[in-house]
Scaffold this motif. Structure first.
Motif, mmCIF file in Angstrom:
data_model
loop_
_atom_site.group_PDB
_atom_site.id
_atom_site.type_symbol
_atom_site.label_atom_id
_atom_site.label_comp_id
_atom_site.label_asym_id
_atom_site.label_seq_id
_atom_site.Cartn_x
_atom_site.Cartn_y
_atom_site.Cartn_z
ATOM 1 N N UNK A 179 0.830 -1.203 0.000
ATOM 2 C CA UNK A 179 0.000 0.000 0.000
ATOM 3 C C UNK A 179 0.869 1.259 0.000
ATOM 4 N N UNK A 180 1.906 1.270 0.838
ATOM 5 C CA UNK A 180 2.800 2.421 0.873
ATOM 6 C C UNK A 180 3.521 2.605 -0.457
ATOM 7 N N UNK A 181 3.912 1.501 -1.096
ATOM 8 C CA UNK A 181 4.577 1.587 -2.397
ATOM 9 C C UNK A 181 3.627 2.146 -3.447
ATOM 10 N N UNK A 182 2.357 1.722 -3.411
ATOM 11 C CA UNK A 182 1.358 2.250 -4.343
ATOM 12 C C UNK A 182 1.170 3.745 -4.138
ATOM 13 N N UNK A 183 1.124 4.184 -2.875
ATOM 14 C CA UNK A 183 0.967 5.606 -2.582
ATOM 15 C C UNK A 183 2.172 6.397 -3.078
ATOM 16 N N UNK A 184 3.362 5.860 -2.873
ATOM 17 C CA UNK A 184 4.578 6.527 -3.342
ATOM 18 C C UNK A 184 4.578 6.617 -4.865
ATOM 19 N N UNK A 185 4.205 5.538 -5.534
ATOM 20 C CA UNK A 185 4.165 5.536 -6.996
ATOM 21 C C UNK A 185 3.145 6.542 -7.522
#
Length: 95
Positions: free
Chosen positions: A41-47
């Motif tokens: 989820x954090x990676x998706x938000x960063x992307x």
């Protein structure tokens, strides 16, 4: 005096001996709860943030002299977005 902060997961006050730059600080209880879904989820938000900043960083404004279009230059928002991308490790190049 030690720097105090709060846990990213539960807002419980914690006093880390050091704060790793660019990492989320979590208490022991929450660190055992951190799982692959949270990381994804954090990676998706960063992307998503990088994508939005990349679009903003590419915005240009037209430059006219004597009523004639002479070129394009980065907008002020594009300059800010480019700097933000650089700070978070974005892949955008300023032209």
């Amino acid at each position: 005096m030690m720097k105090q902060t709060t846990c990213y997961g539960c807002d419980k006050p914690i006093e880390p001996e050091w704060l790793p730059e660019g990492e989320f600080i979590v208490c022991d209880e929450c660190s055992s709860d951190t799982d692959e879904k949270t990381v994804e989820k954090l990676q998706e938000q960063l992307n998503a943030a990088k994508k939005a900043l990349t679009e903003i960083a590419s915005s240009r404004k037209e430059i006219y002299r004597g009523g004639t279009l002479v070129g394009l230059e980065l907008t002020e928002d594009a300059k800010i977005a480019y700097d933000a991308l650089a700070a978070i490790g974005g892949d955008d190049d300023r032209e």
